[in-house]
Design a protein around this motif. Structure first.
Motif, PDB file in Angstrom:
ATOM      1  N   GLU A  54     -20.786 117.209  30.822  1.00  0.00           N
ATOM      2  CA  GLU A  54     -19.321 117.224  30.799  1.00  0.00           C
ATOM      3  C   GLU A  54     -18.754 116.889  32.164  1.00  0.00           C
ATOM      4  OE1 GLU A  54     -15.593 120.105  29.445  1.00  0.00           O
ATOM      5  OE2 GLU A  54     -17.662 120.750  29.133  1.00  0.00           O
ATOM      6  N   VAL A  55     -19.371 117.422  33.215  1.00  0.00           N
ATOM      7  CA  VAL A  55     -18.904 117.128  34.571  1.00  0.00           C
ATOM      8  C   VAL A  55     -19.034 115.649  34.881  1.00  0.00           C
ATOM      9  CG1 VAL A  55     -19.448 117.476  37.016  1.00  0.00           C
ATOM     10  CG2 VAL A  55     -19.291 119.442  35.483  1.00  0.00           C
ATOM     11  N   ALA A  56     -20.146 115.046  34.464  1.00  0.00           N
ATOM     12  CA  ALA A  56     -20.338 113.613  34.701  1.00  0.00           C
ATOM     13  C   ALA A  56     -19.237 112.797  34.041  1.00  0.00           C
ATOM     14  CB  ALA A  56     -21.716 113.174  34.180  1.00  0.00           C
ATOM     15  N   GLN A  57     -18.848 113.182  32.834  1.00  0.00           N
ATOM     16  CA  GLN A  57     -17.784 112.461  32.131  1.00  0.00           C
ATOM     17  C   GLN A  57     -16.439 112.652  32.829  1.00  0.00           C
ATOM     18  OE1 GLN A  57     -18.144 113.970  28.091  1.00  0.00           O
ATOM     19  NE2 GLN A  57     -19.269 112.165  27.466  1.00  0.00           N
ATOM     20  N   LEU A  58     -16.141 113.882  33.272  1.00  0.00           N
ATOM     21  CA  LEU A  58     -14.877 114.147  33.958  1.00  0.00           C
ATOM     22  C   LEU A  58     -14.783 113.362  35.257  1.00  0.00           C
ATOM     23  CD1 LEU A  58     -14.559 118.013  33.440  1.00  0.00           C
ATOM     24  CD2 LEU A  58     -13.149 116.253  32.388  1.00  0.00           C
ATOM     25  N   GLU A  59     -15.870 113.363  36.028  1.00  0.00           N
ATOM     26  CA  GLU A  59     -15.854 112.649  37.305  1.00  0.00           C
ATOM     27  C   GLU A  59     -15.699 111.150  37.093  1.00  0.00           C
ATOM     28  OE1 GLU A  59     -19.449 113.891  39.162  1.00  0.00           O
ATOM     29  OE2 GLU A  59     -18.558 115.689  40.036  1.00  0.00           O
ATOM     30  N   SER A  60     -16.395 110.620  36.098  1.00  0.00           N
ATOM     31  CA  SER A  60     -16.301 109.188  35.812  1.00  0.00           C
ATOM     32  C   SER A  60     -14.896 108.806  35.374  1.00  0.00           C
ATOM     33  CB  SER A  60     -17.321 108.816  34.730  1.00  0.00           C
ATOM     34  OG  SER A  60     -17.170 107.462  34.350  1.00  0.00           O
ATOM     35  N   SER A  61     -14.286 109.640  34.536  1.00  0.00           N
ATOM     36  CA  SER A  61     -12.939 109.363  34.045  1.00  0.00           C
ATOM     37  C   SER A  61     -11.927 109.380  35.183  1.00  0.00           C
ATOM     38  CB  SER A  61     -12.548 110.394  32.975  1.00  0.00           C
ATOM     39  OG  SER A  61     -11.225 110.183  32.537  1.00  0.00           O
ATOM     40  N   LEU A  62     -12.021 110.386  36.071  1.00  0.00           N
ATOM     41  CA  LEU A  62     -11.082 110.471  37.187  1.00  0.00           C
ATOM     42  C   LEU A  62     -11.259 109.303  38.144  1.00  0.00           C
ATOM     43  CD1 LEU A  62      -8.863 111.990  38.662  1.00  0.00           C
ATOM     44  CD2 LEU A  62     -10.630 113.278  39.859  1.00  0.00           C
ATOM     45  N   LYS A  63     -12.501 108.948  38.410  1.00  0.00           N
ATOM     46  CA  LYS A  63     -12.770 107.818  39.312  1.00  0.00           C
ATOM     47  C   LYS A  63     -12.170 106.532  38.754  1.00  0.00           C
ATOM     48  CE  LYS A  63     -16.494 105.216  41.546  1.00  0.00           C
ATOM     49  NZ  LYS A  63     -15.965 103.899  41.124  1.00  0.00           N
ATOM     50  N   LYS A  64     -12.371 106.286  37.463  1.00  0.00           N
ATOM     51  CA  LYS A  64     -11.844 105.081  36.836  1.00  0.00           C
ATOM     52  C   LYS A  64     -10.318 105.071  36.902  1.00  0.00           C
ATOM     53  CE  LYS A  64     -11.841 102.575  32.424  1.00  0.00           C
ATOM     54  NZ  LYS A  64     -12.330 102.587  31.016  1.00  0.00           N
ATOM     55  N   GLN A  65      -9.701 106.214  36.602  1.00  0.00           N
ATOM     56  CA  GLN A  65      -8.245 106.307  36.627  1.00  0.00           C
ATOM     57  C   GLN A  65      -7.689 106.053  38.018  1.00  0.00           C
ATOM     58  OE1 GLN A  65      -6.699 110.149  35.425  1.00  0.00           O
ATOM     59  NE2 GLN A  65      -4.903 109.884  36.729  1.00  0.00           N
ATOM     60  N   GLN A  66      -8.263 106.713  39.032  1.00  0.00           N
ATOM     61  CA  GLN A  66      -7.717 106.596  40.373  1.00  0.00           C
ATOM     62  C   GLN A  66      -7.986 105.228  40.986  1.00  0.00           C
ATOM     63  OE1 GLN A  66      -9.071 110.005  42.627  1.00  0.00           O
ATOM     64  NE2 GLN A  66      -7.465 111.309  41.760  1.00  0.00           N
ATOM     65  N   ASP A  67      -9.142 104.660  40.699  1.00  0.00           N
ATOM     66  CA  ASP A  67      -9.418 103.303  41.177  1.00  0.00           C
ATOM     67  C   ASP A  67      -8.402 102.315  40.613  1.00  0.00           C
ATOM     68  OD1 ASP A  67     -11.528 104.116  42.697  1.00  0.00           O
ATOM     69  OD2 ASP A  67     -13.086 103.408  41.338  1.00  0.00           O
ATOM     70  N   GLN A  68      -8.085 102.459  39.327  1.00  0.00           N
ATOM     71  CA  GLN A  68      -7.131 101.547  38.698  1.00  0.00           C
ATOM     72  C   GLN A  68      -5.731 101.738  39.269  1.00  0.00           C
ATOM     73  OE1 GLN A  68      -7.889  99.050  36.438  1.00  0.00           O
ATOM     74  NE2 GLN A  68      -5.787  98.449  36.901  1.00  0.00           N
ATOM     75  N   GLU A  69      -5.337 102.985  39.514  1.00  0.00           N
ATOM     76  CA  GLU A  69      -4.020 103.247  40.092  1.00  0.00           C
ATOM     77  C   GLU A  69      -3.909 102.666  41.500  1.00  0.00           C
ATOM     78  OE1 GLU A  69      -3.268 107.468  37.727  1.00  0.00           O
ATOM     79  OE2 GLU A  69      -3.167 107.404  39.899  1.00  0.00           O
ATOM     80  N   GLU A  70      -4.985 102.809  42.284  1.00  0.00           N
ATOM     81  CA  GLU A  70      -4.990 102.235  43.632  1.00  0.00           C
ATOM     82  C   GLU A  70      -4.860 100.715  43.559  1.00  0.00           C
ATOM     83  OE1 GLU A  70      -5.467 102.325  47.877  1.00  0.00           O
ATOM     84  OE2 GLU A  70      -5.164 103.950  46.442  1.00  0.00           O
ATOM     85  N   GLN A  85     -11.349 104.661  49.066  1.00  0.00           N
ATOM     86  CA  GLN A  85     -11.877 104.807  47.720  1.00  0.00           C
ATOM     87  C   GLN A  85     -11.292 106.039  47.070  1.00  0.00           C
ATOM     88  OE1 GLN A  85     -13.792 102.844  45.906  1.00  0.00           O
ATOM     89  NE2 GLN A  85     -13.785 101.325  47.526  1.00  0.00           N
ATOM     90  N   ALA A  86     -10.756 105.879  45.835  1.00  0.00           N
ATOM     91  CA  ALA A  86     -10.087 106.995  45.166  1.00  0.00           C
ATOM     92  C   ALA A  86     -11.024 108.148  44.910  1.00  0.00           C
ATOM     93  CB  ALA A  86      -9.470 106.525  43.851  1.00  0.00           C
ATOM     94  N   ASP A  87     -12.327 107.832  44.877  1.00  0.00           N
ATOM     95  CA  ASP A  87     -13.272 108.916  44.537  1.00  0.00           C
ATOM     96  C   ASP A  87     -13.952 109.481  45.773  1.00  0.00           C
ATOM     97  OD1 ASP A  87     -16.388 107.233  43.906  1.00  0.00           O
ATOM     98  OD2 ASP A  87     -14.657 106.522  45.025  1.00  0.00           O
ATOM     99  N   GLN A  88     -13.408 109.166  46.986  1.00  0.00           N
ATOM    100  CA  GLN A  88     -14.093 109.559  48.201  1.00  0.00           C
ATOM    101  C   GLN A  88     -14.283 111.056  48.303  1.00  0.00           C
ATOM    102  OE1 GLN A  88     -12.199 108.095  51.659  1.00  0.00           O
ATOM    103  NE2 GLN A  88     -13.673 108.920  53.092  1.00  0.00           N
ATOM    104  N   ASN A  89     -13.249 111.806  47.888  1.00  0.00           N
ATOM    105  CA  ASN A  89     -13.304 113.252  48.022  1.00  0.00           C
ATOM    106  C   ASN A  89     -13.597 113.967  46.727  1.00  0.00           C
ATOM    107  OD1 ASN A  89     -12.691 113.214  50.788  1.00  0.00           O
ATOM    108  ND2 ASN A  89     -10.508 112.915  50.334  1.00  0.00           N
ATOM    109  N   VAL A  90     -13.935 113.215  45.656  1.00  0.00           N
ATOM    110  CA  VAL A  90     -14.267 113.879  44.407  1.00  0.00           C
ATOM    111  C   VAL A  90     -15.546 114.665  44.596  1.00  0.00           C
ATOM    112  CG1 VAL A  90     -14.934 113.551  42.015  1.00  0.00           C
ATOM    113  CG2 VAL A  90     -13.132 112.146  42.994  1.00  0.00           C
ATOM    114  N   THR A  91     -15.499 115.921  44.337  1.00  0.00           N
ATOM    115  CA  THR A  91     -16.635 116.793  44.563  1.00  0.00           C
ATOM    116  C   THR A  91     -17.573 116.760  43.370  1.00  0.00           C
ATOM    117  OG1 THR A  91     -15.233 118.242  45.874  1.00  0.00           O
ATOM    118  CG2 THR A  91     -17.320 119.158  45.105  1.00  0.00           C
ATOM    119  N   THR A  92     -18.829 116.498  43.645  1.00  0.00           N
ATOM    120  CA  THR A  92     -19.829 116.514  42.586  1.00  0.00           C
ATOM    121  C   THR A  92     -20.555 117.842  42.629  1.00  0.00           C
ATOM    122  OG1 THR A  92     -21.500 115.549  44.017  1.00  0.00           O
ATOM    123  CG2 THR A  92     -20.109 114.016  42.789  1.00  0.00           C
ATOM    124  N   LEU A  93     -21.428 118.040  41.660  1.00  0.00           N
ATOM    125  CA  LEU A  93     -22.159 119.304  41.614  1.00  0.00           C
ATOM    126  C   LEU A  93     -23.009 119.501  42.853  1.00  0.00           C
ATOM    127  CD1 LEU A  93     -23.313 119.607  37.914  1.00  0.00           C
ATOM    128  CD2 LEU A  93     -21.630 120.972  39.103  1.00  0.00           C
TER     129      LEU A  93
END
Length: 324
Positions: A54-70, A85-93
């Motif tokens: 579930e975390v992998a899906q959430l992180e992927s979705s947020l990255k895709k959204q923020q990259d597109q917005e940027e 990069q929109a996902d620079q500070n996205v915290t992974t497990l």
């Protein structure tokens, strides 16, 4: 405007505001990930795999959204020479504290770890006096990282085989829209999607040109003036009924920030503009707000998506499906 083109509304946030919102979304995701990890009981390998998926899906979705917005922001406003990069500070497990989700709790013999090489029978050379001792803490950390990586790889494989609810929902809403003679017009997911969708609808059906700022202001004013119609149905962050102070803060945020809107705001918008608003969604009847109050008026139509993005709801505009 060609109906197939994205909605061309004036930008509603600066690049610094965009980055600040992305940072907040990343913090929200981090908090959600932490909560998810706490649902995995110690030693429950299956639950931990589900959490990782579930975390992998959430992180992927947020990255895709923020990259597109940027990308959309730069295309509309030019390169600010400060984008990141929109996902620079996205915290992974792996970035979280190990004590919260310790892969060492999982029996190592249940993981597909490579066997350790056989120990040499030759006598070990004595370290010179003052030489460095083996870093046991580092070795333990490496073992944990390896165990977690194997678990996450396995979880990602399982996630790849799961149903893509975004696609299922999208198809279901498009089919409903086709029956109703409308089609989905995507709206940027920038926290203002509800208001951008309503602005597009007012332009399509009533030739009214308005802005997100004006819509937020009018909505907040109406809710303040009619608090008795809204206050009993709103809750604060603790899940309790809002106090008068909570409601004041709620309306202030609604007016001056990019906080998401929902059914209370849609109801207020329908009363402000004296038109019904229909909300099309998967698996539920169409919600028809103020349809009995303004029965002769053409409704504004939006679609409500639960699964389009990982962190929350999203609204799109439903334009008439006219021939090109």
């Amino acid at each position: 405007m060609n109906a197939e083109q994205p909605i061309a509304l004036a930008p509603t946030e600066s690049h610094d505001e965009l980055k600040a919102r992305h940072k907040k979304e990343q913090k929200d995701l981090q908090a959600k990930v932490t909560g998810l990890k706490k649902t995995a009981t110690k030693g429950d390998k299956k639950k931990k795999k589900e959490v990782l998926a579930e975390v992998a899906q959430l992180e992927s979705s947020l990255k895709k959204q923020q990259d597109q917005e940027e990308k959309d922001w730069i295309q509309a406003n030019g390169d600010p020479n400060a984008s990141s990069q929109a996902d620079q500070n996205v915290t992974t497990l792996e970035d979280e504290e190990e004590d919260d989700f310790d892969p060492n709790d999982i029996p190592i013999d249940h993981l597909s770890m490579e066997p350790e090489p056989a120990k040499s029978k030759q006598p070990q050379q004595q370290q010179p006096s003052g030489g460095k001792k083996p870093n046991r803490q580092k070795a333990r950390k490496n073992r944990k990282a390896q165990a977690l990586k194997e678990l996450q790889d396995e979880a990602e494989k399982e996630a790849a085989g799961q149903v893509n609810m975004n696609e299922v929902e999208r198809k279901a809403i498009e089919e409903l829209a086709q029956v109703m003679g409308v089609k989905v017009q995507d709206v940027t997911a920038d926290g203002h999607c509800l208001y951008n969708a309503i602005a597009d609808q007012l332009s399509q059906h009533y030739q009214k040109k308005t802005s997100v700022k004006d819509l937020r202001h009018d909505t907040a004013d109406y809710m303040r003036e009619n608090s008795d119609d809204f206050l009993p149905f709103l809750t604060n962050k603790q899940g309790d009924m809002m106090s008068a102070e909570d409601f004041t803060e709620y309306c202030n945020d609604l007016e001056s920030t990019a906080v998401w809107g929902g059914q209370p705001e849609l109801l207020a918008l329908s009363r402000v503009h004296k038109v019904p608003i229909w909300v099309v969604q998967m698996g539920s009847p169409t919600v028809k707000l103020s349809a009995d109050v303004y029965p002769a008026k053409t409704p504004l139509m939006v679609s409500y998506h639960r699964h389009m993005y990982g962190l929350g709801e999203h609204y799109n505009s439903l334009r008439p499906a006219t021939a090109q």
